[in-house]
Design a protein around this motif. Sequence first.
Motif, mmCIF file in Angstrom:
data_model
loop_
_atom_site.group_PDB
_atom_site.id
_atom_site.type_symbol
_atom_site.label_atom_id
_atom_site.label_comp_id
_atom_site.label_asym_id
_atom_site.label_seq_id
_atom_site.Cartn_x
_atom_site.Cartn_y
_atom_site.Cartn_z
ATOM 1 N N ASN A 172 -64.219 7.309 -49.437
ATOM 2 C CA ASN A 172 -64.065 5.973 -48.851
ATOM 3 C C ASN A 172 -65.167 5.687 -47.834
ATOM 4 N N GLU A 173 -66.208 6.546 -47.836
ATOM 5 C CA GLU A 173 -67.484 6.283 -47.177
ATOM 6 C C GLU A 173 -67.428 6.279 -45.663
ATOM 7 N N ALA A 174 -66.440 6.975 -45.064
ATOM 8 C CA ALA A 174 -66.407 7.156 -43.609
ATOM 9 C C ALA A 174 -65.186 8.005 -43.253
ATOM 10 N N TYR A 175 -65.105 8.406 -41.979
ATOM 11 C CA TYR A 175 -63.919 9.099 -41.471
ATOM 12 C C TYR A 175 -62.910 8.026 -41.058
ATOM 13 N N MET A 176 -62.004 7.669 -41.969
ATOM 14 C CA MET A 176 -61.152 6.510 -41.737
ATOM 15 C C MET A 176 -59.968 6.792 -40.819
ATOM 16 N N ASN A 177 -59.304 7.949 -40.984
ATOM 17 C CA ASN A 177 -58.075 8.152 -40.230
ATOM 18 C C ASN A 177 -58.325 8.488 -38.769
ATOM 19 N N SER A 183 -69.909 8.909 -41.991
ATOM 20 C CA SER A 183 -69.980 10.204 -42.669
ATOM 21 C C SER A 183 -71.284 10.278 -43.455
ATOM 22 N N GLY A 184 -71.503 11.399 -44.096
ATOM 23 C CA GLY A 184 -72.698 11.558 -44.922
ATOM 24 C C GLY A 184 -72.665 10.722 -46.181
ATOM 25 N N ALA A 185 -71.527 10.066 -46.456
ATOM 26 C CA ALA A 185 -71.424 9.205 -47.633
ATOM 27 C C ALA A 185 -71.462 7.726 -47.261
ATOM 28 N N THR A 186 -71.628 7.390 -45.994
ATOM 29 C CA THR A 186 -71.694 5.991 -45.577
ATOM 30 C C THR A 186 -72.972 5.345 -46.106
ATOM 31 N N PRO A 187 -72.879 4.181 -46.756
ATOM 32 C CA PRO A 187 -74.079 3.572 -47.342
ATOM 33 C C PRO A 187 -74.969 2.936 -46.274
ATOM 34 N N PRO A 188 -76.231 2.669 -46.616
ATOM 35 C CA PRO A 188 -77.140 2.030 -45.664
ATOM 36 C C PRO A 188 -76.617 0.666 -45.226
ATOM 37 N N THR A 189 -76.837 0.338 -43.968
ATOM 38 C CA THR A 189 -76.513 -0.934 -43.290
ATOM 39 C C THR A 189 -75.018 -1.121 -43.035
ATOM 40 N N ALA A 190 -74.154 -0.249 -43.511
ATOM 41 C CA ALA A 190 -72.719 -0.395 -43.246
ATOM 42 C C ALA A 190 -72.439 -0.074 -41.783
ATOM 43 N N ARG A 191 -71.649 -0.923 -41.148
ATOM 44 C CA ARG A 191 -71.315 -0.704 -39.741
ATOM 45 C C ARG A 191 -70.053 0.143 -39.644
ATOM 46 N N THR A 192 -70.100 1.135 -38.765
ATOM 47 C CA THR A 192 -68.935 1.959 -38.464
ATOM 48 C C THR A 192 -68.814 2.055 -36.948
ATOM 49 N N ALA A 193 -67.859 2.858 -36.474
ATOM 50 C CA ALA A 193 -67.666 3.012 -35.032
ATOM 51 C C ALA A 193 -68.781 3.818 -34.392
#
Length: 441
Positions: A172-177, A183-193
């Motif tokens: 799911n492309e990030a550490y959601m819980n 994470s190492g699977a987060t795609p380019p330009t995606a915003r996370t915390a």
Amino acid sequence: MTTVELDIPSTRETAIPVREQVKFYQVGSYAVGNRLAEEQLRSLQSDPNRFNTLTSGHRACQGCGEALGARYALDSAMAATGGDLVAVNATGCLEVFSTPYPESAWTVPWLHSLFGNAPAVAAGAAAGLRALGKQTRVVAQGGDGGTVDIGMGCLSGMFERNDDVLYICYDNEAYMNTGVQRSGATPPTARTATTQPVGPEPGNQFGQGKDMARIAMAHEIPYVATATVADLRDLEYKVTKAMSIRGARYIHVLVPCPLGWGAASNLTVKLARLATQTGLFPVFEAEGGELTSVMKIRRPAPVEEYLKPQRRFAHLFKGEGEPEVLARLQAVADRNIRRYGLIEQESLDPDVLERVLAAPEDPEGRYEAVLRAASETKQGRAEAHPATEEQDSSEMWGLNRRPAPQTRPAHQGSMGQSSSAPAPASSTTSASSQPETPGQE
């Protein structure tokens, strides 16, 4: 400079036997369905007597793709093994929402491991069962954080030893819980915390992250596949096939997360389908490290259709938008289409074909970033600016920083003359640096 002729390779489409016997019909999203299929041709999930390994009572969010993927995959694995199966689960979203102590939504023998050692625990379980003379099969599962980042070492070891385990990554492309960290699977330009929130280039950087399926292929294990929750039959087919093979196997399943992606909960399946149809998430099979088949794209969709419904990419569409960034993401998708042969070259519109063939080999700029970083090292600077005749190479390497030792004054005799022979003249020693001797003029 030589010019390389780029072409779309001809790859075989994944053959799912039952699809050849099912009547398909077109729908608005260019997908196909089979609601009119005969009972024996229906998917496992349409069977009211399925194993239902992840049953009701869990606490997943509405529209959770991981809950769908886990149920589809383990129901198929249970059916393939006749119910003789043990599941090992890494810490993560799936473990948290399915087993709030003291409850459990699993109807299969299930072990919880630490975040990073699910592959090692599963390999040990498989070895122990084999030592006891049991034929019980083992499936390990985890999210992208426990697989791509924290569990990478254990997983690589499992691959190298060729342990008889099927490992399934629900991506799911990030550490959601834990709060939507990168994470190492987060795609380019995606915003996370934990990615850049503002500035000229917000979101995850280009050129970072890991392609776990290709890393698994590099281990040349018996079977590697990718899948999404949008294609139930494809996922069921690949899990069933994986359970028919002995040795290390790996399936990477894309599972959209409404909470972390900032998307409506009713778009989970649509987003997973668009990820495939744009080319951003290629769906394929590989055996022994070689690509064997792919899921063909019926009609490539522009990446904007996939990105717009997600708030993590909202900054790309504010105001006048970010056309250059979107073009770069489109190039990533087009490179995947060409790399995996996701579409037949003859069926592409001329403008799309030209765009796909023109996609650069390194749209994320990984190789350029490596060269730039290497040029900024001490060795890189030395190679860029070789030492001249006046500049000793040792100075370029910073090895000549020790101060020159002071010359010891010569011992004086009783007549005011030196008792030792004078030092030989040196081309690098000036006359003024010679010690002055009392009595000499």
